[in-house]
Design a protein around this motif. Structure first.
Motif, PDB file in Angstrom:
ATOM      1  N   MET B  49       0.807  -1.432   0.131  1.00  0.00           N
ATOM      2  CA  MET B  49       0.040   0.055   0.150  1.00  0.00           C
ATOM      3  C   MET B  49       1.038   1.342   0.057  1.00  0.00           C
ATOM      4  SD  MET B  49      -3.455  -0.415   2.069  1.00  0.00           S
ATOM      5  CE  MET B  49      -4.270   0.874   2.595  1.00  0.00           C
ATOM      6  N   GLY B  50       1.848   1.212   0.859  1.00  0.00           N
ATOM      7  CA  GLY B  50       2.835   2.475   0.777  1.00  0.00           C
ATOM      8  C   GLY B  50       3.344   2.727  -0.661  1.00  0.00           C
ATOM      9  N   LEU B  51       3.978   1.633  -1.349  1.00  0.00           N
ATOM     10  CA  LEU B  51       4.511   1.645  -2.452  1.00  0.00           C
ATOM     11  C   LEU B  51       3.531   2.057  -3.598  1.00  0.00           C
ATOM     12  CD1 LEU B  51       7.336   0.960  -3.176  1.00  0.00           C
ATOM     13  CD2 LEU B  51       6.710  -1.245  -3.841  1.00  0.00           C
ATOM     14  N   ALA B  52       2.212   1.463  -3.340  1.00  0.00           N
ATOM     15  CA  ALA B  52       1.174   1.800  -4.313  1.00  0.00           C
ATOM     16  C   ALA B  52       0.990   2.991  -4.398  1.00  0.00           C
ATOM     17  CB  ALA B  52       0.008   0.862  -4.364  1.00  0.00           C
ATOM     18  N   SER B  53       0.716   3.612  -3.262  1.00  0.00           N
ATOM     19  CA  SER B  53       0.339   5.173  -3.151  1.00  0.00           C
ATOM     20  C   SER B  53       1.400   5.983  -3.865  1.00  0.00           C
ATOM     21  CB  SER B  53       0.364   5.537  -1.513  1.00  0.00           C
ATOM     22  OG  SER B  53      -0.711   5.082  -1.019  1.00  0.00           O
ATOM     23  N   VAL B  54       2.483   5.687  -3.645  1.00  0.00           N
ATOM     24  CA  VAL B  54       3.777   6.705  -4.368  1.00  0.00           C
ATOM     25  C   VAL B  54       3.529   6.453  -5.823  1.00  0.00           C
ATOM     26  CG1 VAL B  54       6.112   7.010  -4.395  1.00  0.00           C
ATOM     27  CG2 VAL B  54       5.260   6.569  -2.331  1.00  0.00           C
ATOM     28  N   GLY B 118      -8.529   1.600  -2.898  1.00  0.00           N
ATOM     29  CA  GLY B 118      -9.162   2.501  -2.298  1.00  0.00           C
ATOM     30  C   GLY B 118      -8.312   3.493  -1.903  1.00  0.00           C
ATOM     31  N   VAL B 119      -7.160   3.498  -1.298  1.00  0.00           N
ATOM     32  CA  VAL B 119      -6.181   4.182  -0.665  1.00  0.00           C
ATOM     33  C   VAL B 119      -5.734   5.180  -2.083  1.00  0.00           C
ATOM     34  CG1 VAL B 119      -4.046   3.326  -0.542  1.00  0.00           C
ATOM     35  CG2 VAL B 119      -4.759   4.672   1.279  1.00  0.00           C
ATOM     36  N   THR B 120      -5.448   4.417  -2.912  1.00  0.00           N
ATOM     37  CA  THR B 120      -4.700   5.285  -3.975  1.00  0.00           C
ATOM     38  C   THR B 120      -5.781   6.293  -4.596  1.00  0.00           C
ATOM     39  OG1 THR B 120      -5.251   3.471  -5.514  1.00  0.00           O
ATOM     40  CG2 THR B 120      -3.330   3.472  -4.551  1.00  0.00           C
ATOM     41  N   GLU B 132       2.226  13.536   1.676  1.00  0.00           N
ATOM     42  CA  GLU B 132       0.681  13.252   2.260  1.00  0.00           C
ATOM     43  C   GLU B 132       0.347  11.897   1.794  1.00  0.00           C
ATOM     44  OE1 GLU B 132      -0.643  17.773   2.924  1.00  0.00           O
ATOM     45  OE2 GLU B 132      -1.259  16.577   1.111  1.00  0.00           O
ATOM     46  N   ALA B 133       0.333  11.640   0.453  1.00  0.00           N
ATOM     47  CA  ALA B 133      -0.326  10.352  -0.248  1.00  0.00           C
ATOM     48  C   ALA B 133       0.741   9.185   0.314  1.00  0.00           C
ATOM     49  CB  ALA B 133      -0.044  10.556  -1.748  1.00  0.00           C
ATOM     50  N   ALA B 134       1.704   9.214   0.672  1.00  0.00           N
ATOM     51  CA  ALA B 134       2.566   8.184   1.095  1.00  0.00           C
ATOM     52  C   ALA B 134       2.185   7.788   2.561  1.00  0.00           C
ATOM     53  CB  ALA B 134       4.140   8.554   0.990  1.00  0.00           C
TER      54      ALA B 134
END
Lengths: 202, 199, 210
Positions: B49-54, B118-120, B132-134
């Motif tokens: 999730m962290g990686l996908a956000s970035v 969802g988070v992305t 902030e996204a990360a």
């Protein structure tokens, strides 16, 4: 290697078709989606300032007043996001403010209309994340009516804070947020009104 | 800084991804019989999730927006997540066989974990900047981890309780989740901004 | 298997929400009002039918190794189509369902039907399967939404898109707000599935006694 290329090619074709379909759908809907936002805004503005038909964004004036107010250290204006001048047949009939006071579940996007007499002509909530069934009652017209007719120079507060507005049962924070928005709108109206003096280009 | 703290604690406690936003319910109910598997899943989710956000943030702001192709968001993001999961799986397999043994089986399941997509999407709709996204990605997945590990701990004990026949399995799990969600409801209305603003 | 039986199984015996326990996130998140349930259910049904038909039609030319990404692209295309059309024509509903519209992409129901059914069966069967599963899910959503809407607000059938406030069954003061908060979603669904289990178990024991 040839296998990989073949698979890649198939995938590429599928993606291209998907992309093309979406480009087509976007072409049909994009104008309407953009128009929806404008329609919503126009409707919200008309709701809170009955009688006005056209609205003009007064961004420059708002920024000017905000800058002066922060220089003088006057509080209460930070909730105001945008200011619109409402017109009916080229005559200014009042001001509409969009505000986002902090509620229980985040900022509550509120629209407040003030007539040229300096009275609240309408309050409406566009978007909020308040608790369903409790705070969400701020969208109730019956609650919003409680603010109508309050005139400039009055400090709007909920009864719990020693004010005049009956808060929604179980939702004092949400009610307080709307009171803050109304208060900000009245303060702002007063400043703009004094600044532009009655009868000039408003 | 205040905003980052607000995003983080908001995602973990106030708007817990699982218990108040209803994201990632499938793995939450499906992989929570035991604490250790729940923990393994959590670590894999936090990572992806962290990686996908970035990555999706760059994809959206550097490619989709300049080209006016915002309508390809959903399709693009899900493909990125699927590819990312594959990539992570291959890298872990090559570099750390022990880690792969622990996390390997969870990785393919993450593609269809709606919390990740969802988070992305939330990152974009809230117009967060890269940092902030990360943080939001880490917060969302930490919230998921907190919820699923606590839930697994409860379910381990529940194995020995006397539950009415028709409530066994999913129904009692859902009711337990409901009670947990009620507890997390106690966090809502916390003025995080004011709290951290004072610090 | 006929069209009819493929259609029927999704509604009762293999109901995705109550029996197969698929697609739990949107089921819990949006079941606050019947109008939400219908909107979400029909959106998912459209995607389900569309993707089932296309995937079934492409099953002979889809290389097995890359079938998953192809499914994803097909499903995502349908989802975005629904998303855009809803934003254009039903803005209020679109706002309420919000993030759960794009999240139909990762809804396990659609993926499960693509993988387990459409990729192996003919177009007509897949159409029936998609339609049955979609309508079964819609009914489940509406049932859960009806209970939560009634308990939580005291009204039924409120439709914000048409400015309809709903039919008031009892006064708001008597409503248990908890039903439309997140915990209410979990608990109502849990009890509902428990009740269905109870009914099936009763029937089973009765049949055994006979």
């Amino acid at each position: 290697m040839r296998e990989v290329l073949r698979l890649g090619f198939v995938l590429l074709v599928v993606c291209a078709i998907g992309g093309a379909v979406l480009a087509f759908v976007d072409g049909i809907t994009s104008d309407r989606i953009a128009a929806q936002a404008a329609i919503r805004l126009q409707k919200a503005l008309e709701d809170v300032l009955p009688g006005a038909a056209e609205f003009q964004d007064a961004e420059e004036l708002l920024q000017e007043v905000k800058a002066e107010a922060s220089k003088e250290g006057r509080p209460g204006l930070t909730v105001i996001d945008k200011m619109y001048l409402g017109y009916f047949q080229d005559e200014c009939t009042g001001l509409v403010f969009t505000c986002s006071p902090p509620g229980y579940g985040g900022p509550i996007e509120t629209v407040v209309g003030v007539s040229l007499k300096g009275e609240i002509s309408g309050v409406s909530v566009i978007r909020h994340a308040e608790t369903p069934g409790l705070g969400s009652n701020i969208t109730n017209p019956e609650f919003q009516m409680r603010f109508i007719g309050i005139s400039k120079g009055t400090e709007v507060k909920v009864r719990e804070d020693g004010g005049q507005i009956d808060a929604i049962t179980g939702a004092t924070i949400s009610s307080r947020a709307i009171a803050d928005a109304v208060n900000g709108a009245l303060l702002m109206f007063e400043i703009v009104y004094d600044k532009e003096a009655p009868g000039n280009e408003l | 800084m205040t905003k980052l703290l607000v995003i983080f604690f908001g995602g973990v406690l106030l708007n817990n991804f699982v218990l108040s936003r209803f994201l990632g319910i499938c793995p939450f109910l499906g992989i929570s019989q035991r604490v250790d598997t729940a923990a393994g899943m959590s670590i894999a989710v936090i990572f992806v999730m962290g990686l996908a956000s970035v990555v999706t943030w760059f994809f959206h702001n550097m490619i989709l927006v300049p080209m006016g192709l915002e309508y390809l968001q959903t399709i693009g993001f899900i493909l990125i997540i699927a590819a990312l999961v594959q990539l992570v799986e291959m890298v872990i397999q090559k570099s750390s066989p022990t880690l792969y043994q622990a996390l390997g089986i969870y990785l393919p399941l993450i593609t269809t974990n709606c919390a990740v997509l969802g988070v992305t999407i939330l990152n974009i709709s809230e117009s967060y900047n890269l940092l902030e996204a990360a943080v939001n990605g880490i917060a969302g997945s930490s919230g998921f981890a907190l919820a699923i590990i606590l839930f697994a701990a409860i379910r381990e004990r529940m194995e020995f309780s006397d539950i009415p026949e028709s409530l066994k399995g999913f129904p009692i799990a859902l009711i337990t989740a409901g009670l947990m969600s009620m507890a997390f409801l106690g966090f809502s209305g916390f003025k995080l901004g004011a709290l951290f603003g004072m610090m | 298997m006929s069209f009819k039986s493929e259609f029927n199984k999704g509604i009762i015996n293999e109901n995705p929400a109550f029996r197969m326990l698929l697609g739990m996130c949107p089921t819990l998140a949006i079941s606050l009002a019947i109008s939400n349930g219908i909107g979400m259910g029909l959106a998912a049904t459209f995607v389900l039918v569309g993707s089932n038909v296309i995937i079934s039609a492409l099953r002979k030319v889809t290389p097995g190794r890359i079938r998953i990404p192809i499914f994803i692209v097909v499903i995502a295309t349908f989802v975005t189509t629904v998303d855009l059309i809803m934003a254009a024509f039903l803005p209020d509903l679109h706002e309420v369902l919000g993030i759960f519209i794009p999240l139909i992409v990762v809804n396990c129901i659609i993926f499960a039907r693509a993988e387990a059914f459409a990729s192996q069966r003919g177009i007509i069967d897949s159409l029936a399967d998609g339609l049955g599963m979609g309508i079964g899910w819609t009914l489940a959503l509406c049932g859960l939404s009806a209970i939560r809407e009634l308990l939580g607000t005291g009204t039924l059938l409120a439709i914000p898109d048409f400015g309809f406030a709903g039919i008031r069954i009892f006064s708001q003061g008597l409503a248990a707000v908890m039903a439309i908060l997140p915990p209410g979603g979990f608990i109502t669904l849990g009890l509902l599935i428990g009740l269905l289990n109870l009914i099936t178990n009763r029937r089973k024991t009765k049949r055994q006694q006979v």
